[in-house]
Design a protein around this motif. Structure first.
Motif, short mmCIF file in Angstrom:
data_model
loop_
_atom_site.label_atom_id
_atom_site.label_comp_id
_atom_site.label_asym_id
_atom_site.label_seq_id
_atom_site.Cartn_x
_atom_site.Cartn_y
_atom_site.Cartn_z
N CYS A 177 27.92 18.98 19.63
CA CYS A 177 26.78 19.72 20.16
C CYS A 177 25.73 19.99 19.08
N GLN A 178 26.16 20.25 17.85
CA GLN A 178 25.19 20.50 16.78
C GLN A 178 24.31 19.27 16.55
N HIS A 179 24.90 18.09 16.63
CA HIS A 179 24.14 16.86 16.51
C HIS A 179 23.16 16.72 17.68
N SER A 180 23.62 17.08 18.88
CA SER A 180 22.76 17.04 20.06
C SER A 180 21.54 17.94 19.88
N LEU A 181 21.77 19.16 19.41
CA LEU A 181 20.68 20.11 19.19
C LEU A 181 19.71 19.59 18.13
N PHE A 182 20.29 19.00 17.08
CA PHE A 182 19.48 18.49 15.96
C PHE A 182 18.51 17.40 16.42
N ILE A 183 19.03 16.39 17.11
CA ILE A 183 18.14 15.29 17.51
C ILE A 183 17.21 15.71 18.65
N SER A 184 17.61 16.72 19.43
CA SER A 184 16.73 17.22 20.48
C SER A 184 15.52 17.93 19.88
N LYS A 272 4.77 25.61 33.43
CA LYS A 272 3.41 26.15 33.35
C LYS A 272 2.85 26.07 31.93
N SER A 273 3.66 26.42 30.93
CA SER A 273 3.19 26.46 29.54
C SER A 273 3.49 25.19 28.77
N ASP A 274 4.13 24.22 29.45
CA ASP A 274 4.41 22.91 28.88
C ASP A 274 5.19 22.97 27.56
N PHE A 275 6.36 23.59 27.61
CA PHE A 275 7.28 23.52 26.47
C PHE A 275 8.64 23.02 26.96
N CYS A 276 9.41 22.53 26.03
CA CYS A 276 10.73 22.00 26.35
C CYS A 276 11.79 23.09 26.27
N ILE A 277 12.69 23.12 27.22
CA ILE A 277 13.85 24.01 27.16
C ILE A 277 15.03 23.19 26.65
N ILE A 278 15.61 23.63 25.54
CA ILE A 278 16.82 22.98 25.02
C ILE A 278 17.99 23.90 25.33
N GLU A 279 18.82 23.45 26.26
CA GLU A 279 19.94 24.25 26.76
C GLU A 279 21.22 23.93 25.97
N ASP A 280 21.75 24.93 25.28
CA ASP A 280 23.04 24.81 24.60
C ASP A 280 24.11 25.31 25.57
#
Length: 469
Positions: A177-184, A272-280
């Motif tokens: 998961c840490q690798h997933s968060l890193f590349i995301s 609305k604000s055009d940002f990415c949600i990164i779900e852990d």
């Protein structure tokens, strides 16, 4: 109409369960004790218990007895919600974190005590892994596995989630998961960009933000319900953010779980604000029955959510297999996976796939969540028995950790080395913030059984800290 003795005992136990009589641990009297108290045979007592178990009211824990499935938690005062910084800042993670990880003590204050508990599932898992390693050995030795990941494992993960409405070509297998968060975060942000995070937040995210030279803005969180959408909305109106990292299901360190409505509001705000949600979602599989986890990604219809997870918290720390559903950023994420890891071990992926397909992972989880729920109850009982007025702590409906608040005069980070001299490895609250907050907090985990050795360690921990009041 004459009532059988086993139905009479069943009715008695049902009444006690409804009255919450088996708090705080939820443990029923042993079969021997029930035989003696009720004057019944062992066969009659077991018949009653099996009937209650079939109704989902109790469950059996090997070598420990029977426990109530759902205990009503006592009313308690929760840790305070801390006001967060209103401006973005750079991240600098304290050196203490590396020391904790070096000692393998991220979720254990006494790693020297070693792991205990039923490891039958690991025996079964190893059989699947060994079989996968033995098949097509020459092919695997001379060719790389597909960088995106094994197709069979992708199908198994998607089927395990259920209702995710994702396809295998929208999923990338990673090195945890840490690798997933890193590349995301690499895929969605550039150096100098601002990322919103929960406060307190997972220190692994802080490490990544520091490494990628990203700024952080901390968003207030409720200890039970997670990130404040109101606070996030105010900060987005003032500061542009590229991504928001959240753990909707039983986040560490608090164990908070976002209500469904808050999840919907977060998604609307992201669009609305055009940002990415990164779900852990690493704790998503660890919901305590009757609670059921819902991934934020399952509500996402526009590819605005990147979902990251792995097997490390639910199955084994030794399995460095994670995954990421990349949404709009899938192609960039798969390219970064190729750059940072090239490919993942094909045999491990194939062994995991058959382990999941054959139902072993789901059966293990059904048993495992009851075990950690019981361990949580035992830890809570221990804390309430010895320090009822001195500490405040969260009680999550899943996950593996609780957030503990002490008197404001206490600084857990400054006490780290003093505690360490007693053979105890504490995780100070300040590690979960980039702004130096939570000095009088710490994280405790119930992933390991509360053995006598760990009871002694916890007593030493709090006797050392609380004397500083």
């Amino acid at each position: 109409m004459k009532q059988f003795k086993y139905t009479e005992l069943e009715a008695i136990l049902k009444k006690k369960i409804d009255a919450n009589s088996f708090t705080p641990t939820g443990k029923l009297p042993s079969v021997r004790e029930l035989c003696k108290l009720q004057g019944l045979s062992k066969a009659t007592v077991l018949h009653s218990l099996h009937r209650l178990e079939s109704q989902g009211l109790i469950y059996a824990k090997p070598k420990s007895g029977y426990f109530v499935t759902q205990i009503k938690p006592p009313k308690r005062v929760l840790p305070k919600q801390i006001k967060t910084s209103s401006t973005p800042r750079n991240v600098s993670v304290p050196a203490i974190l590396k020391d904790i990880m070096t000692r393998s003590a991220a979720f254990d204050i006494l790693p020297s005590a070693g792991a205990q508990g039923d490891a039958t599932h690991l025996t079964v898992l190893n059989r699947h892994l060994n079989k996968a390693f033995r098949s097509s050995q020459s092919q695997k030795a001379f060719y790389y596995n597909n960088s995106d990941g094994d197709l069979r494992l992708k199908h198994a993960i998607i089927n395990h989630y259920g209702g995710l409405n994702q396809k295998p070509d929208e999923l990338c297998i990673t090195n945890g998961c840490q690798h997933s968060l890193f590349i995301s975060l690499m895929a969605t942000c550039s150096p100098g960009d601002t990322v919103a995070v929960e406060s307190p937040t997972f220190y692994g995210v802080l490490q990544i933000l520091e490494q990628l030279n990203l700024k952080i803005i901390e968003v207030a969180c409720d200890p039970e319900h997670g990130i404040s959408i109101d606070d996030l909305t105010k900060k987005i109106a003032k500061w542009p953010i590229k991504a928001c990292v959240v753990s909707p299901n039983y986040s560490t360190p608090t164990g908070a779980c976002m209500p469904h409505r808050a999840r919907e509001e977060l998604l609307k705000l992201a669009v609305k604000s055009d940002f990415c949600i990164i779900e852990d979602d690493i704790y998503g599989d660890l919901a305590f029955p009757p609670f059921v986890s819902e991934s934020l990604k399952s509500l996402d219809t526009q590819g605005q959510v990147i979902l990251c997870s792995s097997f490390s918290k639910s199955l084994s720390r030794d399995l460095r297999i994670g995954w990421v559903f990349g949404g709009k950023w899938h192609d960039k994420i798969t390219q970064l996976k190729l750059v940072t890891q090239l490919s993942s071990c094909g045999s491990i992926q194939q062994g995991l796939a058959t382990f999941i397909e054959d139902g072993h992972y789901r059966r293990y989880l059904n048993k495992h969540v009851y075990a950690i729920k019981q361990q949580q109850a035992e830890l809570i009982n221990f804390l309430q028995t010895h320090w009822p007025e001195d500490i405040r702590f969260t009680q999550a409906n899943g996950g593996i950790s609780m957030w503990v608040e002490l008197d404001e005069s206490i600084d857990t980070q400054k006490s780290y080395n003093e505690i360490l001299q007693q053979g105890i490895v504490m995780t100070p609250g300040s590690l979960f913030s980039a702004s130096g907050q939570y000095k009088n907090f710490l994280r405790l985990s119930y992933i390991h059984p509360l053995t006598k050795a760990r009871e002694v360690a916890i007593k030493k921990l709090f006797s050392t800290l609380l004397v500083k009041k």
